[in-house]
Design a protein around this motif. Structure first.
Motif, PDB file in Angstrom:
ATOM      1  N   LYS A 247       0.847  -1.198   0.000  1.00 42.49           N
ATOM      2  CA  LYS A 247       0.000   0.000   0.000  1.00 42.49           C
ATOM      3  C   LYS A 247       0.877   1.242   0.000  1.00 42.49           C
ATOM      4  O   LYS A 247       1.746   1.411   0.859  1.00 42.49           O
ATOM      5  CB  LYS A 247      -0.918  -0.007   1.228  1.00 42.49           C
TER       6      LYS A 247
ATOM      7  N   ASP B 298      -2.393  11.707  11.346  1.00 36.16           N
ATOM      8  CA  ASP B 298      -3.653  10.968  11.485  1.00 36.16           C
ATOM      9  C   ASP B 298      -4.169  10.501  10.126  1.00 36.16           C
ATOM     10  O   ASP B 298      -4.713   9.388  10.005  1.00 36.16           O
ATOM     11  CB  ASP B 298      -4.707  11.839  12.177  1.00 36.16           C
TER      12      ASP B 298
ATOM     13  N   LYS C 162      -1.904   7.520   9.163  1.00 38.15           N
ATOM     14  CA  LYS C 162      -2.181   6.332   9.974  1.00 38.15           C
ATOM     15  C   LYS C 162      -3.543   5.718   9.657  1.00 38.15           C
ATOM     16  O   LYS C 162      -3.726   4.504   9.791  1.00 38.15           O
ATOM     17  CB  LYS C 162      -2.089   6.679  11.461  1.00 38.15           C
ATOM     18  N   SER C 163      -4.483   6.530   9.206  1.00 37.17           N
ATOM     19  CA  SER C 163      -5.817   6.007   8.887  1.00 37.17           C
ATOM     20  C   SER C 163      -5.771   5.008   7.734  1.00 37.17           C
ATOM     21  O   SER C 163      -6.670   4.169   7.600  1.00 37.17           O
ATOM     22  CB  SER C 163      -6.758   7.164   8.528  1.00 37.17           C
ATOM     23  N   GLN C 164      -4.719   5.088   6.921  1.00 36.85           N
ATOM     24  CA  GLN C 164      -4.599   4.199   5.762  1.00 36.85           C
ATOM     25  C   GLN C 164      -3.615   3.054   5.983  1.00 36.85           C
ATOM     26  O   GLN C 164      -3.544   2.130   5.170  1.00 36.85           O
ATOM     27  CB  GLN C 164      -4.181   5.012   4.537  1.00 36.85           C
ATOM     28  N   SER C 165      -2.813   3.120   7.025  1.00 38.56           N
ATOM     29  CA  SER C 165      -1.778   2.108   7.309  1.00 38.56           C
ATOM     30  C   SER C 165      -0.941   1.775   6.072  1.00 38.56           C
ATOM     31  O   SER C 165      -0.807   0.599   5.689  1.00 38.56           O
ATOM     32  CB  SER C 165      -2.420   0.827   7.852  1.00 38.56           C
TER      33      SER C 165
ATOM     34  N   ASP D  42       2.363   1.246   3.550  1.00 39.55           N
ATOM     35  CA  ASP D  42       3.711   0.709   3.693  1.00 39.55           C
ATOM     36  C   ASP D  42       4.762   1.746   3.328  1.00 39.55           C
ATOM     37  O   ASP D  42       5.832   1.799   3.934  1.00 39.55           O
ATOM     38  CB  ASP D  42       3.882  -0.519   2.799  1.00 39.55           C
TER      39      ASP D  42
ATOM     40  N   THR E 243       4.018   8.546  13.251  1.00 38.52           N
ATOM     41  CA  THR E 243       3.477   7.412  12.492  1.00 38.52           C
ATOM     42  C   THR E 243       4.180   6.099  12.801  1.00 38.52           C
ATOM     43  O   THR E 243       3.717   5.035  12.384  1.00 38.52           O
ATOM     44  CB  THR E 243       3.588   7.677  10.981  1.00 38.52           C
TER      45      THR E 243
ATOM     46  N   MET F  58       7.200   5.231  11.636  1.00 36.28           N
ATOM     47  CA  MET F  58       7.810   4.763  10.390  1.00 36.28           C
ATOM     48  C   MET F  58       9.245   5.271  10.266  1.00 36.28           C
ATOM     49  O   MET F  58       9.651   6.216  10.948  1.00 36.28           O
ATOM     50  CB  MET F  58       6.979   5.226   9.186  1.00 36.28           C
TER      51      MET F  58
ATOM     52  N   ARG G 116       7.359   1.810   6.224  1.00 39.65           N
ATOM     53  CA  ARG G 116       7.125   0.829   7.285  1.00 39.65           C
ATOM     54  C   ARG G 116       8.259  -0.187   7.330  1.00 39.65           C
ATOM     55  O   ARG G 116       8.546  -0.779   8.374  1.00 39.65           O
ATOM     56  CB  ARG G 116       5.785   0.110   7.046  1.00 39.65           C
TER      57      ARG G 116
ATOM     58  N   THR H  61      -2.960   0.467  -3.983  1.00 37.74           N
ATOM     59  CA  THR H  61      -2.582  -0.835  -3.438  1.00 37.74           C
ATOM     60  C   THR H  61      -2.194  -1.758  -4.579  1.00 37.74           C
ATOM     61  O   THR H  61      -2.909  -1.865  -5.583  1.00 37.74           O
ATOM     62  CB  THR H  61      -3.748  -1.448  -2.647  1.00 37.74           C
TER      63      THR H  61
END
Length: 266
Positions: free
Chosen positions: A33, A58, A61-64, A66, A93, A95, A117, A262
């Protein structure tokens, strides 16, 4: 003895079932992603002078995601309150991060950044060209190398191209030169300051494929958007496939809307 044999047989069947469930045709595909987001130095347009990095974090992080390509970041500038926005967003985050300066600005630096990530194996920074004799702000290309969940190596690149076409044409040609022949998987993302029907995009598309090619949602401005200028592109020849592309709506933390793509990993 019979009960032991019964248990052993049941156990073996469960083992076989487990192997089929995890290794068979129905195994969920690994996915990657990716997000690109011009954060307007953390300033929500409706709030003059306000820097709200938590709002940006925020959204991310809402999408998580990579991997995240970020543009318009301040590092230790007066405008940003002497905050290293790259370091702060990495902290918020959870990361890894890499910053690529474009210009010196108000006692600090201004440019693009990448959040990952995955642990970053290697980083690169390239200055992009501009037309001689025509005023231009220095632009750069940031690249990180990471190892994907399928074990393959990937170069993820972030950039923010110039507003003027004469500079952009040179810059996309240079990006193709830098990334086009790499043997790794390559994704390029960022605010390209152009639309999909421009000659500069045509040059990029000799090497890259956009994550969306039909009925693509606009990305600017944040309210009632009208133009798509933020893109995620995959180098041609990849065995990765796009499974989803979206422009996040009703996000007012910046003057751009975030783009998320994605990919299914082979």
């Amino acid at each position: 003895m019979k009960s032991y044999l019964k248990f052993s047989g049941t156990f073996c069947l469960l083992c076989i079932y487990g192997l089929l469930a995890t290794a068979g045709p129905g195994k969920p595909a690994k996915r990657l992603k990716v997000m690109t987001y011009n954060i307007h130095h953390g300033n929500p347009p409706a709030k003059a002078g306000v820097i709200d990095l938590q709002a940006i974090a925020d959204v991310i992080k809402s999408q998580s995601p990579d991997l995240v390509a970020l543009q318009e970041l301040d590092v230790l500038t007066q405008r940003g309150g002497q905050v290293d926005q790259v370091k702060k967003l990495a902290e918020l985050t959870g990361m890894y991060s890499f910053f690529s300066k474009g210009i010196d600005f108000e006692g600090g630096e201004y440019g693009v950044a990448i959040l990952s990530r995955f642990k970053i194996n290697r980083t690169e920074r390239f200055l992009l060209p501009s037309q001689e004799g025509v005023k231009a702000e220095q632009r750069s290309l940031a690249i990180v190398n990471v190892t994907l969940p399928n074990g393959k190596s990937m170069d993820f690149a972030c950039t923010h191209l110039d507003l003027k076409n004469e500079h952009r044409m040179l810059q996309v040609t240079e990006i193709n030169k830098i990334l086009g022949e790499r043997k790794t998987e390559v994704i390029l993302a960022g605010d390209l300051n152009l639309t999909s029907d421009t000659p500069a995009m045509g040059i990029l598309e000799t090497r890259f494929s956009r994550s969306c090619t039909e009925n693509c949602a606009p990305t600017i401005p944040e309210v009632n958007p009208t133009k798509e200028i933020d893109f995620i592109l995959l180098k041609k020849g990849s065995s990765m496939k796009v499974s989803d592309h979206q422009v996040l709506q009703n996000i007012i933390a910046s003057d751009h809307l975030p783009v998320v793509a994605t990919y299914i990993l082979p």
